[in-house]
Design a protein around this motif. Structure first.
Motif, PDB file in Angstrom:
ATOM      1  N   VAL A  39       0.937  -1.152  -0.082  1.00 38.11           N
ATOM      2  CA  VAL A  39       0.008   0.003  -0.081  1.00 38.11           C
ATOM      3  C   VAL A  39       0.847   1.350   0.101  1.00 38.11           C
ATOM      4  O   VAL A  39       1.720   1.313   1.111  1.00 38.11           O
ATOM      5  CB  VAL A  39      -0.928  -0.037   1.182  1.00 38.11           C
ATOM      6  N   VAL A  40       0.601   2.182  -1.094  1.00 36.71           N
ATOM      7  CA  VAL A  40       1.717   3.248  -1.190  1.00 36.71           C
ATOM      8  C   VAL A  40       0.481   4.475  -0.848  1.00 36.71           C
ATOM      9  O   VAL A  40      -0.393   4.546  -1.867  1.00 36.71           O
ATOM     10  CB  VAL A  40       2.287   3.328  -2.378  1.00 36.71           C
ATOM     11  N   SER A  41       0.858   5.290  -0.170  1.00 34.73           N
ATOM     12  CA  SER A  41       0.014   6.831   0.099  1.00 34.73           C
ATOM     13  C   SER A  41       0.921   7.549   0.838  1.00 34.73           C
ATOM     14  O   SER A  41       1.588   7.270   1.831  1.00 34.73           O
ATOM     15  CB  SER A  41      -0.998   6.196   0.973  1.00 34.73           C
ATOM     16  N   SER A  42       0.518   8.976   0.522  1.00 37.66           N
ATOM     17  CA  SER A  42       1.286   9.798   1.324  1.00 37.66           C
ATOM     18  C   SER A  42       0.820  10.095   2.684  1.00 37.66           C
ATOM     19  O   SER A  42       1.440  10.749   3.693  1.00 37.66           O
ATOM     20  CB  SER A  42       1.070  11.152   0.687  1.00 37.66           C
ATOM     21  N   VAL A  43      -0.354   9.375   3.146  1.00 33.92           N
ATOM     22  CA  VAL A  43      -0.871   9.778   4.357  1.00 33.92           C
ATOM     23  C   VAL A  43       0.103   8.843   5.373  1.00 33.92           C
ATOM     24  O   VAL A  43       0.036   9.245   6.855  1.00 33.92           O
ATOM     25  CB  VAL A  43      -2.211   9.078   4.710  1.00 33.92           C
ATOM     26  N   PHE A  44       1.076   7.991   5.084  1.00 32.55           N
ATOM     27  CA  PHE A  44       1.870   7.427   5.848  1.00 32.55           C
ATOM     28  C   PHE A  44       2.856   8.355   6.120  1.00 32.55           C
ATOM     29  O   PHE A  44       3.873   7.804   7.092  1.00 32.55           O
ATOM     30  CB  PHE A  44       2.362   5.955   5.159  1.00 32.55           C
ATOM     31  N   GLU A  45       3.278   9.368   5.797  1.00 36.23           N
ATOM     32  CA  GLU A  45       4.528  10.127   5.971  1.00 36.23           C
ATOM     33  C   GLU A  45       4.496  10.588   7.591  1.00 36.23           C
ATOM     34  O   GLU A  45       3.111  10.964   8.032  1.00 36.23           O
ATOM     35  CB  GLU A  45       4.290  11.449   5.110  1.00 36.23           C
ATOM     36  N   GLY A  46       5.318  10.528   8.155  1.00 37.62           N
ATOM     37  CA  GLY A  46       5.601  10.727   9.665  1.00 37.62           C
ATOM     38  C   GLY A  46       5.264   9.813  10.347  1.00 37.62           C
ATOM     39  O   GLY A  46       5.197   9.740  11.774  1.00 37.62           O
ATOM     40  N   MET A  47       4.532   8.617   9.916  1.00 37.02           N
ATOM     41  CA  MET A  47       4.127   7.279  10.733  1.00 37.02           C
ATOM     42  C   MET A  47       5.074   6.454  10.901  1.00 37.02           C
ATOM     43  O   MET A  47       5.965   6.109   9.960  1.00 37.02           O
ATOM     44  CB  MET A  47       2.702   6.810  10.077  1.00 37.02           C
ATOM     45  N   GLY A  48       5.130   5.647  11.757  1.00 39.69           N
ATOM     46  CA  GLY A  48       5.768   4.641  11.989  1.00 39.69           C
ATOM     47  C   GLY A  48       5.318   3.227  11.537  1.00 39.69           C
ATOM     48  O   GLY A  48       4.111   3.301  10.996  1.00 39.69           O
ATOM     49  N   GLN A  71       0.826  -0.248   9.689  1.00 36.09           N
ATOM     50  CA  GLN A  71       0.412  -1.699   9.580  1.00 36.09           C
ATOM     51  C   GLN A  71      -1.264  -1.582  10.213  1.00 36.09           C
ATOM     52  O   GLN A  71      -1.995  -2.152   9.717  1.00 36.09           O
ATOM     53  CB  GLN A  71       1.144  -2.702  10.113  1.00 36.09           C
ATOM     54  N   ARG A  72      -1.314  -1.003  11.367  1.00 33.00           N
ATOM     55  CA  ARG A  72      -2.665  -0.930  11.980  1.00 33.00           C
ATOM     56  C   ARG A  72      -3.707  -0.145  11.073  1.00 33.00           C
ATOM     57  O   ARG A  72      -4.741  -0.560  11.312  1.00 33.00           O
ATOM     58  CB  ARG A  72      -2.423  -0.128  13.387  1.00 33.00           C
ATOM     59  N   MET A  73      -3.269   0.789  10.459  1.00 42.20           N
ATOM     60  CA  MET A  73      -4.213   1.459   9.638  1.00 42.20           C
ATOM     61  C   MET A  73      -4.755   0.558   8.565  1.00 42.20           C
ATOM     62  O   MET A  73      -5.820   0.609   8.121  1.00 42.20           O
ATOM     63  CB  MET A  73      -3.612   2.796   8.922  1.00 42.20           C
ATOM     64  N   VAL A  74      -3.723  -0.218   7.929  1.00 42.88           N
ATOM     65  CA  VAL A  74      -3.992  -1.075   6.949  1.00 42.88           C
ATOM     66  C   VAL A  74      -5.075  -2.279   7.268  1.00 42.88           C
ATOM     67  O   VAL A  74      -5.920  -2.798   6.897  1.00 42.88           O
ATOM     68  CB  VAL A  74      -3.019  -1.639   6.192  1.00 42.88           C
ATOM     69  N   LEU A  75      -4.813  -2.813   8.751  1.00 41.73           N
ATOM     70  CA  LEU A  75      -5.627  -3.627   9.103  1.00 41.73           C
ATOM     71  C   LEU A  75      -6.890  -3.340   9.552  1.00 41.73           C
ATOM     72  O   LEU A  75      -7.800  -4.151   9.235  1.00 41.73           O
ATOM     73  CB  LEU A  75      -4.809  -4.400  10.255  1.00 41.73           C
TER      74      LEU A  75
END
Length: 76
Positions: free
Chosen positions: A32-41, A46-50
């Motif tokens: 999953v590629v998304s700019s919303v992941f910027e700054g996230m560990g 993984q929690r967001m995807v799950l």
């Protein structure tokens, strides 16, 4: 659940995402590629995807999902 259904659900749930799936309907992997992941560990990503497929996991419809969650810059 088909790979296409999982992909559509992830793309709908994670803003601005591009999702690539591999595997079969109940055991699969995703990028999953998304700019919303910027700054996230990694764990938060993984929690967001799950969370997007939690219902399917809880019901047993989706048995296992291997996750790679990256920003566009990390993929480039």
């Amino acid at each position: 659940m088909t790979l296409e259904e999982i992909q559509a659900k992830l793309e709908e749930s994670i803003e601005g995402s591009t999702v690539t799936m591999q595997g079969d309907g109940c055991n699969c992997s995703t990028l999953v590629v998304s700019s919303v992941f910027e700054g996230m560990g990694l764990l938060a990503r993984q929690r967001m995807v799950l969370a997007a497929v939690r219902t399917e996991i809880d019901s047993g419809e989706l048995h296992a999902l291997s996750i790679k969650a990256k920003t566009p810059e990390e993929v480039a």
